[in-house]
Scaffold this motif. Structure first.
Motif, PDB file in Angstrom:
ATOM      1  N   GLU A   3      -8.672  -1.378  15.355  1.00  0.00           N
ATOM      2  CA  GLU A   3      -8.853   0.007  15.782  1.00  0.00           C
ATOM      3  C   GLU A   3      -9.309   0.841  14.594  1.00  0.00           C
ATOM      4  N   ILE A   4      -9.883   2.023  14.916  1.00  0.00           N
ATOM      5  CA  ILE A   4     -10.352   2.904  13.862  1.00  0.00           C
ATOM      6  C   ILE A   4      -9.181   3.306  12.963  1.00  0.00           C
ATOM      7  N   MET A   5      -9.409   3.326  11.653  1.00  0.00           N
ATOM      8  CA  MET A   5      -8.337   3.603  10.704  1.00  0.00           C
ATOM      9  C   MET A   5      -8.109   5.104  10.587  1.00  0.00           C
ATOM     10  N   ARG A   6      -6.870   5.529  10.746  1.00  0.00           N
ATOM     11  CA  ARG A   6      -6.545   6.943  10.595  1.00  0.00           C
ATOM     12  C   ARG A   6      -5.865   7.228   9.262  1.00  0.00           C
ATOM     13  N   ASP A   7      -5.352   6.181   8.596  1.00  0.00           N
ATOM     14  CA  ASP A   7      -4.742   6.357   7.277  1.00  0.00           C
ATOM     15  C   ASP A   7      -5.106   5.138   6.417  1.00  0.00           C
ATOM     16  N   PRO A   8      -6.393   5.027   6.023  1.00  0.00           N
ATOM     17  CA  PRO A   8      -6.840   3.849   5.288  1.00  0.00           C
ATOM     18  C   PRO A   8      -6.231   3.765   3.891  1.00  0.00           C
ATOM     19  N   VAL A   9      -5.769   2.561   3.540  1.00  0.00           N
ATOM     20  CA  VAL A   9      -5.191   2.319   2.219  1.00  0.00           C
ATOM     21  C   VAL A   9      -5.760   1.028   1.658  1.00  0.00           C
ATOM     22  N   ILE A  10      -5.761   0.940   0.324  1.00  0.00           N
ATOM     23  CA  ILE A  10      -6.334  -0.223  -0.357  1.00  0.00           C
ATOM     24  C   ILE A  10      -5.212  -1.149  -0.814  1.00  0.00           C
ATOM     25  N   LEU A  11      -5.354  -2.438  -0.505  1.00  0.00           N
ATOM     26  CA  LEU A  11      -4.415  -3.459  -0.957  1.00  0.00           C
ATOM     27  C   LEU A  11      -4.838  -3.926  -2.353  1.00  0.00           C
ATOM     28  N   SER A  12      -3.988  -4.676  -3.042  1.00  0.00           N
ATOM     29  CA  SER A  12      -4.295  -5.090  -4.413  1.00  0.00           C
ATOM     30  C   SER A  12      -5.554  -5.958  -4.498  1.00  0.00           C
ATOM     31  N   THR A  13      -5.954  -6.582  -3.380  1.00  0.00           N
ATOM     32  CA  THR A  13      -7.171  -7.407  -3.372  1.00  0.00           C
ATOM     33  C   THR A  13      -8.432  -6.585  -3.214  1.00  0.00           C
ATOM     34  N   GLY A  14      -8.277  -5.259  -2.999  1.00  0.00           N
ATOM     35  CA  GLY A  14      -9.439  -4.396  -2.813  1.00  0.00           C
ATOM     36  C   GLY A  14      -9.819  -4.186  -1.366  1.00  0.00           C
ATOM     37  N   GLN A  15      -9.144  -4.883  -0.448  1.00  0.00           N
ATOM     38  CA  GLN A  15      -9.416  -4.717   0.980  1.00  0.00           C
ATOM     39  C   GLN A  15      -8.724  -3.463   1.510  1.00  0.00           C
ATOM     40  N   THR A  16      -9.352  -2.834   2.515  1.00  0.00           N
ATOM     41  CA  THR A  16      -8.801  -1.605   3.101  1.00  0.00           C
ATOM     42  C   THR A  16      -8.243  -1.894   4.493  1.00  0.00           C
ATOM     43  N   TYR A  17      -7.042  -1.344   4.743  1.00  0.00           N
ATOM     44  CA  TYR A  17      -6.366  -1.508   6.027  1.00  0.00           C
ATOM     45  C   TYR A  17      -5.796  -0.172   6.468  1.00  0.00           C
ATOM     46  N   ASP A  18      -5.430  -0.081   7.758  1.00  0.00           N
ATOM     47  CA  ASP A  18      -4.715   1.090   8.231  1.00  0.00           C
ATOM     48  C   ASP A  18      -3.246   0.943   7.816  1.00  0.00           C
ATOM     49  N   ARG A  19      -2.696   1.992   7.222  1.00  0.00           N
ATOM     50  CA  ARG A  19      -1.386   1.894   6.596  1.00  0.00           C
ATOM     51  C   ARG A  19      -0.302   1.278   7.484  1.00  0.00           C
ATOM     52  N   PRO A  20      -0.062   1.773   8.721  1.00  0.00           N
ATOM     53  CA  PRO A  20       1.073   1.229   9.483  1.00  0.00           C
ATOM     54  C   PRO A  20       0.958  -0.268   9.758  1.00  0.00           C
ATOM     55  N   PHE A  21      -0.278  -0.773   9.882  1.00  0.00           N
ATOM     56  CA  PHE A  21      -0.450  -2.183  10.227  1.00  0.00           C
ATOM     57  C   PHE A  21      -0.275  -3.083   9.002  1.00  0.00           C
ATOM     58  N   ILE A  22      -0.774  -2.662   7.860  1.00  0.00           N
ATOM     59  CA  ILE A  22      -0.585  -3.484   6.665  1.00  0.00           C
ATOM     60  C   ILE A  22       0.865  -3.399   6.195  1.00  0.00           C
ATOM     61  N   GLN A  23       1.513  -2.250   6.427  1.00  0.00           N
ATOM     62  CA  GLN A  23       2.937  -2.154   6.078  1.00  0.00           C
ATOM     63  C   GLN A  23       3.762  -3.123   6.924  1.00  0.00           C
ATOM     64  N   LYS A  24       3.435  -3.212   8.194  1.00  0.00           N
ATOM     65  CA  LYS A  24       4.147  -4.137   9.077  1.00  0.00           C
ATOM     66  C   LYS A  24       3.944  -5.582   8.597  1.00  0.00           C
ATOM     67  N   TRP A  25       2.746  -5.890   8.159  1.00  0.00           N
ATOM     68  CA  TRP A  25       2.423  -7.228   7.631  1.00  0.00           C
ATOM     69  C   TRP A  25       3.274  -7.531   6.397  1.00  0.00           C
ATOM     70  N   LEU A  26       3.369  -6.559   5.502  1.00  0.00           N
ATOM     71  CA  LEU A  26       4.139  -6.754   4.268  1.00  0.00           C
ATOM     72  C   LEU A  26       5.634  -6.811   4.549  1.00  0.00           C
ATOM     73  N   LYS A  27       6.119  -5.974   5.471  1.00  0.00           N
ATOM     74  CA  LYS A  27       7.547  -5.966   5.795  1.00  0.00           C
ATOM     75  C   LYS A  27       7.994  -7.292   6.389  1.00  0.00           C
ATOM     76  N   ALA A  28       7.048  -8.016   6.987  1.00  0.00           N
ATOM     77  CA  ALA A  28       7.369  -9.329   7.567  1.00  0.00           C
ATOM     78  C   ALA A  28       7.515 -10.406   6.496  1.00  0.00           C
ATOM     79  N   GLY A  29       7.303 -10.011   5.224  1.00  0.00           N
ATOM     80  CA  GLY A  29       7.481 -10.950   4.127  1.00  0.00           C
ATOM     81  C   GLY A  29       6.204 -11.617   3.652  1.00  0.00           C
ATOM     82  N   ASN A  30       5.057 -11.224   4.223  1.00  0.00           N
ATOM     83  CA  ASN A  30       3.790 -11.821   3.813  1.00  0.00           C
ATOM     84  C   ASN A  30       3.371 -11.282   2.449  1.00  0.00           C
ATOM     85  N   ARG A  31       2.903 -12.159   1.578  1.00  0.00           N
ATOM     86  CA  ARG A  31       2.456 -11.750   0.248  1.00  0.00           C
ATOM     87  C   ARG A  31       1.052 -12.267  -0.048  1.00  0.00           C
TER      88      ARG A  31
END
Length: 471
Positions: free
Chosen positions: A97-125
């Motif tokens: 979906e269209i990003m409403r709060d785009p953020v950059i991860l350490s790899t330089g990739q951009t994600y929508d904040r709530p979705f990448i936060q959910k990914w990280l909270k699940a323990g993914n590194r």
């Protein structure tokens, strides 16, 4: 009553509403009752249900926020085609979906904040898109992409919402994260007053808010930044006692969070700084340093790491000093570390047996120190030292004095081990049994293990007596 568009049709919300109505009705009908406890219980349950209803509604509001962007801004039915034409680079790689709060991860990739936060909270590194291992998990706002998406929306006659202040799954807002980063920045300051203020605040926040403890695990740089003031000083006399206490206590708070234990222990300089605090800090700092080592030692890999660092000697020194404020934490730390086989030898070498026996004789934390002594009995040198230091008479006296079945069990197990390693102790055991029947009482009334050990000693005593008569 008008129905809310957010809540309407949701089964969970409907069930909560029905429960709330039932409870409110019960409270009203019970208002004439003199049973205050029942009414208070109803009020508490109603309040809990109301909070659950608010929480459920809030979740639905957040999950529907992107849909609102698409639905509310276009009443003519053309919005679907507009959003469908949105370029892929404006869409989150996770949600599509269209990003409403785009953020950059350490790899330089951009994600929508709530979705990448959910990914990280699940323990993914790892990065979802590139599969690269993340060097850290701090998310940096991508203002350029936000501006581009905003302009794209404006050119098509639709409005895109600006940045909003919202709490993530841990209850942290962007303001909280900014505060966290600013406090760590102050730890790099040359002004000690700023360091002290920041350390005091971090101590308080990590004590009260588990989410702040978790923040330290999102970057490998956070803990080194925290302990910068302690690493900068050339000698212990240069460290302000309050600053040292606040920073050591913050490390204790961080180590409570399970996901931080490995990170804290393996951060260079953390364990050496804890050992310095054990040796030279105020008594409160020393107690908290011991508590930190205890908490970190919950991980087996940390037990070995802490033992190899030389932690046993300062812990035993603090034990021998006997300050009441530190005893419980020291006892717990030594016990936990001695679960590791190699640490038992280190403890014995550094004087643990003598220190533990002295505390037991003086009735100080007998339960904890007796259990630690029992654990050390698998080390032959420890057993020999117990015999030489008069442990037999001490343990026999304790069996008679204590009402604790577990303590009796540890005592008789220790006696069993000592006597089988040192035959000169049999005479003392025989005299004790002849005079007080101490061993027989344990054999009759002790735990199953205590009975087994006591009967083993009695059998050996009886065989020795029979051999004497035969001779």
């Amino acid at each position: 009553m008008a129905k809310s568009g957010v809540f309407e049709g949701d089964p969970a919300v409907a069930a909560l509403k029905r429960e709330l109505q039932r409870l409110v009705k019960a409270i009203v009908e019970d208002s004439s009752s003199k049973d205050d406890e029942i009414e208070s219980g109803l009020i508490d349950r109603a309040n809990q249900t109301l909070q659950a209803l608010k929480k459920e509604g809030g979740k639905q509001q957040r999950s529907s926020s992107i849909r609102k962007v698409q639905d509310n801004n276009n009443s003519n039915g053309s919005s679907n085609s507009i959003w469908a034409s949105c370029p892929q680079e404006y869409r989150c790689p996770i949600s599509k979906e269209i990003m409403r709060d785009p953020v950059i991860l350490s790899t330089g990739q951009t994600y929508d904040r709530p979705f990448i936060q959910k990914w990280l909270k699940a323990g993914n590194r790892i990065c979802p898109k590139t599969q690269q291992v993340l060097s850290h998990t701090i998310l940096t706002p991508n203002n350029l992409v936000r501006d581009i998406i905003t302009q794209w929306c404006k050119n098509r006659g639709v409005q895109f919402p600006g940045a909003i202040q919202y709490a993530d799954q841990d209850g942290l807002t962007e303001a909280d994260r900014d505060l966290f980063l600013s406090l760590l920045k102050k730890m790099q300051s040359s002004a000690q007053s700023e360091q002290k203020e920041a350390a005091r605040t971090l101590r308080s926040l990590t004590k009260r808010m588990p989410s702040f403890r978790a923040l330290f695990g999102e970057s490998l740089e956070s803990i080194p930044q925290l302990i910068t003031p302690l690493c900068q000083t050339k000698s212990q006399t240069e460290i302000h006692p309050d600053l040292q206490e606040d920073l050591i206590t913050t490390l204790l708070n961080l180590s409570i969070h399970d996901n931080n234990k490995k990170l804290v222990a393996e951060t260079p300089m953390v364990i050496p700084l804890l050992l310095d605090a054990l040796r030279f800090g105020t008594i409160a700092t020393r107690a908290n340093a011991a508590a930190t080592l205890f908490t970190l030692s919950a991980l087996d890999s940390n037990k070995s790491l802490i033992g190899k660092s030389g932690a046993m000697k300062p812990l035993i020194d603090l034990l021998e000093e006997g300050h009441p404020l530190a005893m419980k934490d020291v006892a717990s730390a030594i016990f936990n570390l001695c679960i590791e086989h190699e640490n038992k030898a280190r403890a014995v070498r550094d004087g643990a047996v003598r220190a533990l026996l002295n505390k037991i004789k003086n009735s100080v934390h007998v339960d904890e120190f007796l259990a630690t002594l029992a654990m050390l009995s698998s080390n032959q040198k420890a057993v020999q030292e117990m015999g030489d230091l008069g442990a037999v008479s001490c343990l026999l006296s304790l069996i008679k004095e204590t009402n604790c079945a577990r303590n009796k069990e540890n005592c008789i197990a220790l006696l069993h081990t000592i006597c089988y390693h040192d035959r000169t102790k049999w005479k003392e055991m025989r005299e004790e049994e002849s005079k007080y029947g101490t061993l027989s009482q344990v054999a009759q009334n002790g735990t199953s293990r205590a009975k087994r050990k006591a009967n083993g000693i009695l059998d050996r005593l009886n065989r020795a007596i029979n051999l004497t008569h035969t001779a």
